[in-house]
Scaffold this motif. Sequence first.
Motif, mmCIF file in Angstrom:
data_model
loop_
_atom_site.group_PDB
_atom_site.id
_atom_site.type_symbol
_atom_site.label_atom_id
_atom_site.label_comp_id
_atom_site.label_asym_id
_atom_site.label_seq_id
_atom_site.Cartn_x
_atom_site.Cartn_y
_atom_site.Cartn_z
ATOM 1 N N LEU A 92 76.718 143.784 19.242
ATOM 2 C CA LEU A 92 75.509 143.434 18.504
ATOM 3 C C LEU A 92 75.814 142.594 17.272
ATOM 4 O O LEU A 92 75.069 141.674 16.927
ATOM 5 C CB LEU A 92 74.827 144.723 18.033
ATOM 6 C CG LEU A 92 73.810 145.303 18.980
ATOM 7 C CD1 LEU A 92 73.350 146.646 18.474
ATOM 8 C CD2 LEU A 92 72.643 144.345 19.076
ATOM 9 N N ALA A 93 76.918 142.927 16.617
ATOM 10 C CA ALA A 93 77.269 142.195 15.398
ATOM 11 C C ALA A 93 77.765 140.783 15.723
ATOM 12 O O ALA A 93 77.839 139.934 14.831
ATOM 13 C CB ALA A 93 78.324 142.969 14.611
ATOM 14 N N ASP A 94 78.099 140.542 17.013
ATOM 15 C CA ASP A 94 78.599 139.208 17.395
ATOM 16 C C ASP A 94 77.531 138.334 18.040
ATOM 17 O O ASP A 94 77.797 137.188 18.393
ATOM 18 C CB ASP A 94 79.762 139.356 18.398
ATOM 19 C CG ASP A 94 80.964 140.010 17.751
ATOM 20 O OD1 ASP A 94 81.125 139.825 16.527
ATOM 21 O OD2 ASP A 94 81.719 140.701 18.463
ATOM 22 N N LEU A 95 76.317 138.888 18.218
ATOM 23 C CA LEU A 95 75.256 138.128 18.898
ATOM 24 C C LEU A 95 74.974 136.801 18.209
ATOM 25 O O LEU A 95 74.799 135.771 18.851
ATOM 26 C CB LEU A 95 73.968 138.947 18.884
ATOM 27 C CG LEU A 95 73.501 139.659 20.138
ATOM 28 C CD1 LEU A 95 72.138 140.275 19.880
ATOM 29 C CD2 LEU A 95 73.453 138.717 21.324
ATOM 30 N N ALA A 96 74.917 136.850 16.888
ATOM 31 C CA ALA A 96 74.600 135.660 16.098
ATOM 32 C C ALA A 96 75.008 135.938 14.649
ATOM 33 O O ALA A 96 75.253 137.089 14.301
ATOM 34 C CB ALA A 96 73.105 135.377 16.162
ATOM 35 N N ARG A 97 75.092 134.876 13.852
ATOM 36 C CA ARG A 97 75.279 135.106 12.404
ATOM 37 C C ARG A 97 73.890 135.429 11.855
ATOM 38 O O ARG A 97 73.028 134.551 11.811
ATOM 39 C CB ARG A 97 75.850 133.854 11.742
ATOM 40 C CG ARG A 97 77.363 133.713 11.948
ATOM 41 C CD ARG A 97 77.851 132.411 11.405
ATOM 42 N NE ARG A 97 77.296 131.298 12.176
ATOM 43 C CZ ARG A 97 76.957 130.124 11.671
ATOM 44 N NH1 ARG A 97 77.073 129.890 10.385
ATOM 45 N NH2 ARG A 97 76.486 129.174 12.443
ATOM 46 N N VAL A 98 73.691 136.682 11.492
ATOM 47 C CA VAL A 98 72.348 137.100 11.073
ATOM 48 C C VAL A 98 72.272 137.161 9.547
ATOM 49 O O VAL A 98 73.104 137.795 8.900
ATOM 50 C CB VAL A 98 71.987 138.472 11.695
ATOM 51 C CG1 VAL A 98 70.655 138.976 11.165
ATOM 52 C CG2 VAL A 98 71.937 138.364 13.225
ATOM 53 N N HIS A 99 71.312 136.451 8.993
ATOM 54 C CA HIS A 99 71.069 136.437 7.545
ATOM 55 C C HIS A 99 69.685 137.031 7.301
ATOM 56 O O HIS A 99 68.887 137.154 8.229
ATOM 57 C CB HIS A 99 71.086 135.002 6.997
ATOM 58 C CG HIS A 99 72.264 134.222 7.453
ATOM 59 N ND1 HIS A 99 73.425 134.141 6.731
ATOM 60 C CD2 HIS A 99 72.468 133.486 8.566
ATOM 61 C CE1 HIS A 99 74.290 133.394 7.368
ATOM 62 N NE2 HIS A 99 73.740 132.974 8.486
ATOM 63 N N ALA A 100 69.404 137.333 6.036
ATOM 64 C CA ALA A 100 68.071 137.874 5.750
ATOM 65 C C ALA A 100 67.560 137.364 4.409
ATOM 66 O O ALA A 100 68.343 137.098 3.491
ATOM 67 C CB ALA A 100 68.106 139.396 5.742
#
Length: 292
Positions: A92-100
Amino acid sequence: MTVRKAVIPAAGYGTRFLPATKAVPKELLPIVDRPTIEYIVDECARAGLDDVLLVTSAGKSAIEDHFDRALELEAALEAKGKDDLLSTVRDLADLARVHAVRQGEQLGLGHAVLQARHHVGDESFAVLLGDDIVDPDDDLLERMIAAHDATGRAVVALMQVDEADVDKYGIASVGEPDDDGRLPVTGLVEKPDPADAPSDLAVIGRYVLPSGIFDVLDRTGRGAGGEIQLTDALETLAADEPIVGIQLDGIRHDAGDKFGFLAATIDFALRRDDLGPQLADHLRDLVATRLS
Ligand code: UTP
């Protein structure tokens, strides 16, 4: 490819789902065993968008946690030899670079998109609504990005709806499609009376937008419901030059709505080898009992 970034507005109150959404963000309500928003981040990854910006709000930071590493949990799963679950959690942590980014005040979808301005900069970007699930077998987002690459214009996703339901959606005025299925959209009407609707094509929660939309949103005042509406900004764009409509062929579920959420749950469970056959039998029995 010109589009690399996705923005997922997920800052709304989810009032249609109260009281479930009082403390739990609706984007984390599970469809089978995955939160709604995971299906959407998955769709971004499939379309090659590996930079995802979540627009959240106070009390919704658990959405970001879902896409972060969870070292204690990983260690516990490793110690118990639960390798399948361990890789599910890690992947899950590698799916995408997730920002908020936070939307401090819920002033509408257009306002939520405006919060992405700094992160997106002067690139074109995709917007995927955090509670709108598109059939994973449909390459809608890929087709929308291709249409944007070919035309440089804003692209909206369209879905045919029953005539009686046009007053629940933004409805597009469209011309004839070109050879690649791109429809020129010359106008948008929010929730028209069925008698006045320009077509039966409704705008659904996927957009590919040029960065110029931010200036337009900045100038867009409050519209329906006292909110800054993305539809109003798109109408301004369409008045200058037609925007592009791409039609969804498969199914879409509005998981922010109780019926849509149930339909999505049943649909995704029926697709699963481990649950589908048993659920189908159970549903048949249940319908026969309850509706007899
Ligand atoms: P919705 O209208 O479906 O979401 O907006 P909502 O306001 O949370 O739901 P209800 O109507 O009260 O039940 C579509 C998407 O836009 C986001 C929502 O989180 C949802 O993903 N949104 C809406 C924002 O991010 N900010 C807003 O101010 C409004």
